[in-house]
Design an enzyme around this catalytic site. Structure first.
Site, PDB file in Angstrom:
ATOM      1  N   VAL A 147       0.830  -1.204   0.000  1.00 61.64           N
ATOM      2  CA  VAL A 147       0.000   0.000   0.000  1.00 61.64           C
ATOM      3  C   VAL A 147       0.869   1.261   0.000  1.00 61.64           C
ATOM      4  O   VAL A 147       0.617   2.206  -0.752  1.00 61.64           O
ATOM      5  CB  VAL A 147      -0.955   0.001   1.212  1.00 61.64           C
ATOM      6  CG1 VAL A 147      -1.792   1.274   1.217  1.00 61.64           C
ATOM      7  CG2 VAL A 147      -1.860  -1.221   1.178  1.00 61.64           C
ATOM      8  N   GLU A 158      -2.192 -14.595   1.191  1.00 62.56           N
ATOM      9  CA  GLU A 158      -1.003 -14.519   2.041  1.00 62.56           C
ATOM     10  C   GLU A 158      -0.438 -15.923   2.248  1.00 62.56           C
ATOM     11  O   GLU A 158      -1.137 -16.926   2.102  1.00 62.56           O
ATOM     12  CB  GLU A 158      -1.380 -13.954   3.424  1.00 62.56           C
ATOM     13  CG  GLU A 158      -2.220 -12.706   3.397  1.00 62.56           C
ATOM     14  CD  GLU A 158      -1.359 -11.447   3.375  1.00 62.56           C
ATOM     15  OE1 GLU A 158      -0.152 -11.551   3.650  1.00 62.56           O
ATOM     16  OE2 GLU A 158      -1.911 -10.382   3.061  1.00 62.56           O
ATOM     17  N   LYS A 198     -13.935  -5.601   8.205  1.00 63.15           N
ATOM     18  CA  LYS A 198     -14.522  -4.684   7.230  1.00 63.15           C
ATOM     19  C   LYS A 198     -16.026  -4.524   7.488  1.00 63.15           C
ATOM     20  O   LYS A 198     -16.602  -3.468   7.207  1.00 63.15           O
ATOM     21  CB  LYS A 198     -14.235  -5.184   5.822  1.00 63.15           C
ATOM     22  CG  LYS A 198     -12.729  -5.086   5.499  1.00 63.15           C
ATOM     23  CD  LYS A 198     -12.323  -5.901   4.297  1.00 63.15           C
ATOM     24  CE  LYS A 198     -10.846  -5.699   3.963  1.00 63.15           C
ATOM     25  NZ  LYS A 198     -10.370  -6.638   2.916  1.00 63.15           N
ATOM     26  N   GLY A 254      -4.503  -4.653  -3.612  1.00 62.92           N
ATOM     27  CA  GLY A 254      -3.510  -4.430  -4.663  1.00 62.92           C
ATOM     28  C   GLY A 254      -2.850  -3.083  -4.517  1.00 62.92           C
ATOM     29  O   GLY A 254      -3.445  -2.117  -4.034  1.00 62.92           O
TER      30      GLY A 254
END
Lengths: 389, 389
Positions: free
Chosen positions: A18, A180, A195, A292
């Protein structure tokens, strides 16, 4: 830094996926400049900007904003609180941090008169959280739901379309960088839970504790489950769900069986789709890359531009009474349980059943989410999913 | 009116579907008040607010913002320009106006130091145009496309799922209020053309003339066409399309044949879905109600709140050279032509053909959009659609 100031100096904490995406996306923005980067190991390409000492950033009065891209709770929490206490705005993509410390972070920002934004923490490149709070400004958000984990979606999609085993697809996803090396947080649903918490907090202007949101993951799914779903015209996706139920919030995460009429059944590979229903606007859905480097980095830079431009953002309870607790006893729908052929199952909720390949494939009558998740916890290797009403 | 002012007085022009929706949605917003309403025929419920004279609004120094909900070009254009010249911000849902007079309206707003917003003019309740310009702030928008006409989508969806005739479904849509009594602008594609122009203008920071965007409508579609598509696993939707092609823009409207992998094939009844591709963010899609009283009225009120909160909006060319012309000679894909069995068709572009029910069903090799639309104009009752690559 005030709303009219034209130039903004930014420090980026962490140069992982990020952080490096944000570094690159900043270049396409006007009047933003990265002037400092916190790294664990110095990197030659940013020699003149990098430091290993957070105090170099906290004590630099020329830094207007800190973009936290370290991930995890510690030391991200201390760095973010420190930055706000030093009068710096903060943006982050860190869902673990925002989900676990929402109230503390909000209060710290308010106390210090700075902005705190976290749009990429749920939905990655999708401007979901920004639009969720925007929608709430003259509407009542009744529910939110969606696919917010690209790893799980990739696995489920490929199991459906290629008929592969879970382990095979997971390996494939790891090689492609979609999963991962330790995929537990994704496949067991904890990433989706975080989330869900962040989305529900914004939607209903409340603060939900993470552990009050029950979770069913996809880690026990078998090719046999997928075969059963395909035969019945159903597509399985991992969904977060949260809705207003009187003065409470129903919130839960579970694999969900969708007919082809549901938009989410058309969401392929590692894409995300998140939706809200507003009393005025009706259903709104947002689709895109949930993770991404460039999508997430760009979303973080949009939060920075919003702060630079003085764009308001009101995540906390300001326009009405916030619901105070999570209650999943009033939300109900049928469930799918695939358990061992020899395992016992209470008679009463069974609507239909097939036995084959040494498994029982049970579809229940409508059950409350709380009852179904409690029942699911009794089985060790079962796969359990909700039917979308 | 400056960014810090807390209260905003609004005049609404017109109390049709959008105007009455906006009146209602304003009630859920903070610090907004409707203080004047322009009506053609007085209505008892707004007795104290209404006027039939636009000058009562233009000359009222207490009105900060005018919400134009009359529709059509005249007198909407004169009223909107007048309002801006009197120092009032303007919001509108009027696609005909924004599409035809984009540059004039932008210039007038800039000259008078006021804000001009038009998010509901394409996408209705979907925050499409707002997010399109937001995405462009640190990204290059490469293309936009989508379903922006609910009437056409309703007709195509019901023809696919119920096997009904075009005329039958149109009548049904008119009874439900999903289609106008004069449906020409919808079914012939002109409404979609306008929304394509507005979207392309924002995406590429340019000004495209309406008549440079070629249009194929759905008014000649037959149950026989739909049967052919269903047999081949294809779904037909009317799409707008615009993309950067070097220093030009390709822009066109046509019925499009989608496989089940395309999200748009899952968009049912009268819903809309609009998408962009950003160089950084990749694909982003937005789904919701493209029309209707409360969705569109609420979207208009969000534009008002954005103005009140000083949220920036940069529709015009400020960050780079704007592409200067529409060029559809470099975009190509296969086309479907259904023409009368006796009609002639050039041999060269045909890839495959079936003759049945007194029609020729031709699938072409990839053709440029300009060639295909030129060829389509030779046939009076043909149905022509593009295949989505």
């Amino acid at each position: 830094m005030n709303e009219m100031e034209m130039h903004m100096n930014i420090a980026i904490l962490g140069l992982g996926t990020v952080g490096s995406g944000a570094c690159e996306a900043v270049k396409s923005a006007i009047d933003l400049e990265v002037t400092r980067i916190l790294v664990r190991r110095p990197k030659p390409e940013y020699a003149d900007l990098q430091t290993e000492d957070i105090d170099d950033i906290l004590n630099d009065p020329n830094i207007d904003l800190v973009a936290e891209c370290i991930g995890g709770i510690h030391p991200a929490l201390e760095y973010v609180l420190g930055a706000m206490e030093h009068g710096k705005h903060v943006v982050t993509a860190n869902k673990a941090l925002v989900s676990a410390h929402f109230e503390e972070l909000e209060n710290c920002a308010r106390k210090n008169g700075v902005q705190f934004r976290f749009t990429p923490s749920a939905g990655g490149g999708i401007p979901w959280l920004y639009n969720l709070q925007r929608a709430g400004r003259c509407d009542t958000i009744e529910e939110v739901h969606g696919i917010v984990n690209g790893t799980c979606n990739y696995i489920l999609d490929l199991m459906h379309t290629k008929g592969l085993d879970f382990a095979e697809v997971l390996r494939d996803a790891q090689e492609l960088g979609y999963a991962e090396s330790d995929p537990g947080a994704d496949i067991e649903g904890w990433d989706t839970q975080r989330k869900c918490v962040i989305s529900a907090n914004l939607a209903f202007r409340t603060v939900i504790p993470e552990d009050s949101v029950p979770v069913l993951g996809i880690h026990h799914i078998l090719a046999e489950d997928i075969a059963f779903f395909n035969e019945n015209g159903l597509t399985c996706r991992l969904l977060m769900n949260a809705s207003l139920q009187g003065d409470a919030v129903s919130a839960y995460v579970e694999p969900t069986l969708l007919t082809s009429a549901a938009l989410e059944s058309g969401v392929g590979t590692n894409y995300n789709m998140v939706s809200l229903t507003g009393k005025n606007v009706g259903p709104l859905s947002f689709y895109g890359q949930g993770a991404g480097k460039m999508p997430t980095g760009t979303s973080l830079v949009h939060d920075i531009i919003d702060i630079k431009d003085g764009i308001s953002f009101s995540p906390s309870a300001s326009t009405g009474p916030a619901p105070s607790k999570v209650d999943n006893t009033k939300t109900s729908h049928p469930y799918y349980f695939r358990i061992a052929a020899g395992a016992s199952f209470p008679e009463e909720p069974i609507a239909s059943e097939q036995v084959r390949n040494s498994y029982r494939y049970i579809t229940t009558k409508p059950m409350t989410v709380s009852d179904a998740h409690a029942l699911a916890s009794r089985y060790e290797n079962a796969f359990v999913a909700g039917y979308k009403e």
